[in-house]
Design a protein around this motif. Sequence first.
Motif, PDB file in Angstrom:
ATOM      1  N   PHE A   1      39.565 -30.571   8.068  1.00  0.00           N
ATOM      2  CA  PHE A   1      39.845 -29.603   8.677  1.00  0.00           C
ATOM      3  C   PHE A   1      40.559 -28.159   7.998  1.00  0.00           C
ATOM      4  CE2 PHE A   1      42.929 -27.358  11.177  1.00  0.00           C
ATOM      5  CZ  PHE A   1      42.416 -26.936  12.230  1.00  0.00           C
ATOM      6  N   GLN A   2      41.505 -28.789   7.119  1.00  0.00           N
ATOM      7  CA  GLN A   2      42.307 -28.045   6.214  1.00  0.00           C
ATOM      8  C   GLN A   2      41.501 -27.285   5.466  1.00  0.00           C
ATOM      9  OE1 GLN A   2      46.540 -29.590   4.966  1.00  0.00           O
ATOM     10  NE2 GLN A   2      45.199 -31.571   5.566  1.00  0.00           N
ATOM     11  N   TYR A   3      40.477 -27.838   4.771  1.00  0.00           N
ATOM     12  CA  TYR A   3      39.656 -27.088   3.822  1.00  0.00           C
ATOM     13  C   TYR A   3      39.005 -25.905   4.566  1.00  0.00           C
ATOM     14  CZ  TYR A   3      35.192 -26.689   0.975  1.00  0.00           C
ATOM     15  OH  TYR A   3      33.974 -26.265   0.258  1.00  0.00           O
ATOM     16  N   GLY A   4      38.337 -26.372   5.786  1.00  0.00           N
ATOM     17  CA  GLY A   4      37.652 -25.098   6.592  1.00  0.00           C
ATOM     18  C   GLY A   4      38.759 -24.068   6.824  1.00  0.00           C
ATOM     19  N   TYR A   5      40.003 -24.389   7.443  1.00  0.00           N
ATOM     20  CA  TYR A   5      40.807 -23.526   7.908  1.00  0.00           C
ATOM     21  C   TYR A   5      41.431 -22.740   6.706  1.00  0.00           C
ATOM     22  CZ  TYR A   5      45.182 -22.016  10.303  1.00  0.00           C
ATOM     23  OH  TYR A   5      46.138 -21.120  10.768  1.00  0.00           O
TER      24      TYR A   5
ATOM     25  N   ILE B   1      35.152 -29.209   8.864  1.00  0.00           N
ATOM     26  CA  ILE B   1      35.384 -27.929   7.973  1.00  0.00           C
ATOM     27  C   ILE B   1      34.759 -26.856   9.020  1.00  0.00           C
ATOM     28  CG2 ILE B   1      34.348 -26.864   6.046  1.00  0.00           C
ATOM     29  CD1 ILE B   1      34.025 -29.569   4.697  1.00  0.00           C
ATOM     30  N   THR B   2      33.762 -27.145   9.660  1.00  0.00           N
ATOM     31  CA  THR B   2      33.387 -25.951  10.560  1.00  0.00           C
ATOM     32  C   THR B   2      34.397 -25.474  11.559  1.00  0.00           C
ATOM     33  OG1 THR B   2      32.028 -27.278  12.166  1.00  0.00           O
ATOM     34  CG2 THR B   2      30.961 -26.255  10.204  1.00  0.00           C
TER      35      THR B   2
ATOM     36  N   LEU C   1      36.276 -22.273  12.344  1.00  0.00           N
ATOM     37  CA  LEU C   1      36.526 -21.626  13.814  1.00  0.00           C
ATOM     38  C   LEU C   1      38.079 -21.386  14.218  1.00  0.00           C
ATOM     39  CD1 LEU C   1      35.173 -20.319  16.186  1.00  0.00           C
ATOM     40  CD2 LEU C   1      34.978 -22.740  16.947  1.00  0.00           C
ATOM     41  N   VAL C   2      38.716 -22.360  13.984  1.00  0.00           N
ATOM     42  CA  VAL C   2      40.349 -22.294  14.563  1.00  0.00           C
ATOM     43  C   VAL C   2      41.052 -21.069  13.712  1.00  0.00           C
ATOM     44  CG1 VAL C   2      42.302 -23.463  14.455  1.00  0.00           C
ATOM     45  CG2 VAL C   2      40.397 -24.650  15.432  1.00  0.00           C
TER      46      VAL C   2
END
Length: 501
Positions: A30-34, A170-171, A175-176
């Motif tokens: 999640f952090q990668y995408g964020y 990641i996606t 989005l967040v």
Amino acid sequence: MDQQDVIKKEGKLTLVLGLATLIAAFGSSFQYGYNVAAINSPAEFMKEFYNETYYDRTSDYLSDFSLALLWSVSVSMFPFGGFIGSLVVGVLVNKLGRKGALLLNNVFSIVPAILMGSSEVSKSFEMIILSRLLVGICAGLSSNVVPMYLGELAPKNLRGALGVVPQLFITVGILVAQIFGLRSLLATETGWPVLLGVTGVPAALQLLLLPFFPESPRYLLVQKKDAAAAKKALQRLRGWDDVDAEMEEIRQEDEAERAAGFISIVKLFQMRSLRWQVISVIVLMGGQQLSGVNAIYYYADQIYESAGVNTNDIQYVTAGTGAVNVVITVLAVFVVELSGRRVLLLLGFSICFTACCVLTAALVLQETISWMPYLSITCVVAYVIGHALGPSPIPALLITEVFLQSSRPSAFMVGGSVHWLSNFAVGLVFPFIQAALKAYSFVIFGVICLLTTIYTFLVVPETKGKTFMEINQIFAKMNKVSEVHPEKEELKEFPSSTSEQ
């Protein structure tokens, strides 16, 4: 009774396995995408902060070139940190284990979150640049360790679905960040430090919760030689006591590799028994990043603007594109075990190739044909769909599947290095390509998509529903080595491999 045995053999998504997957992916992927997306929305406010900070120190403002250079360094520190993170994956996962490496990795998220959150109060843009490097290291580690950890936790029939979950998060992270980065929320003069600092929250949760879940049974048995701990971990993950068959499968993998010991990156490139695996990882990871996915996002705002989308509404359209990305990746989680990895790669790269070709034509003709801008938007969405189906989630999953235990960490180091160097190169070079070639920029990406599709069709085998040993035997035939203990044969033949070719 027979039916129950079949169900047991196939494995199921138990509560422990499901929660371990969610915590590992949310705390890391999640952090990668964020962090990929979080810095885009508040860019103008941050540049203003850079300028004002410099003025407070020197009573002079930054030149346009100096500001652009400073901002470019701030952005590019993330993929550079990702490259550094990929280089230390092998050492960390072998010393600390897969779970241990993820727990340590939270340091590279919590520390920069605090630094970024307090950078404005401290009047220091250097803290932001250092933080981008540190969260890049975090992303480089997580993009390699999470797929490895989940691939080794999962039963073979769920390995594909769980292997796609990191890409899903990641996606979701992208989005967040796009939603939090709306100008009505945190992309404001006072809100951007909070926007950047939020990345520490998932890391803190993972640090609290992940210790309660099992380490990789393969790591415990093969590298730690702790059969009791490996069996206990498997029993918790599978939800039943009879895990002898899976323990035996891991032991067979261990025996097949014992002669080779730990396989370094140098040895990885030298061994004939791993030749096509290494080439495939380099081609797929390179194709994933060099196919233009970041360039599409880079160009999207201009495409939306040329299509007549109101400047203030572009942020909502961009977030909508991010939502499409999430939905298609969710779809990939469910279809990867039905259609297989190879089909999704072929379909995804083919859609991306077609989208690049049509987008080029649409951009060239958009000044002369009134409806061409709308075709451009359609191409952007189609490209995002194609990439989310296969090129984004499948390559990292395949690294876990086509390498055995002793070579897997080094393989992830190679794959991760190719991923992040390609990412860095596209970010660095694309603005110049765009300036020189204009609309024809996407021809280059289309060619890369086509070549990757052809390679996948000719070389990459289907790995769906196969054990690691069965996949190894497929590649043993491709590499023209013995199916049993190929490393022993490799070691015997290595000094005279040229004469025996």
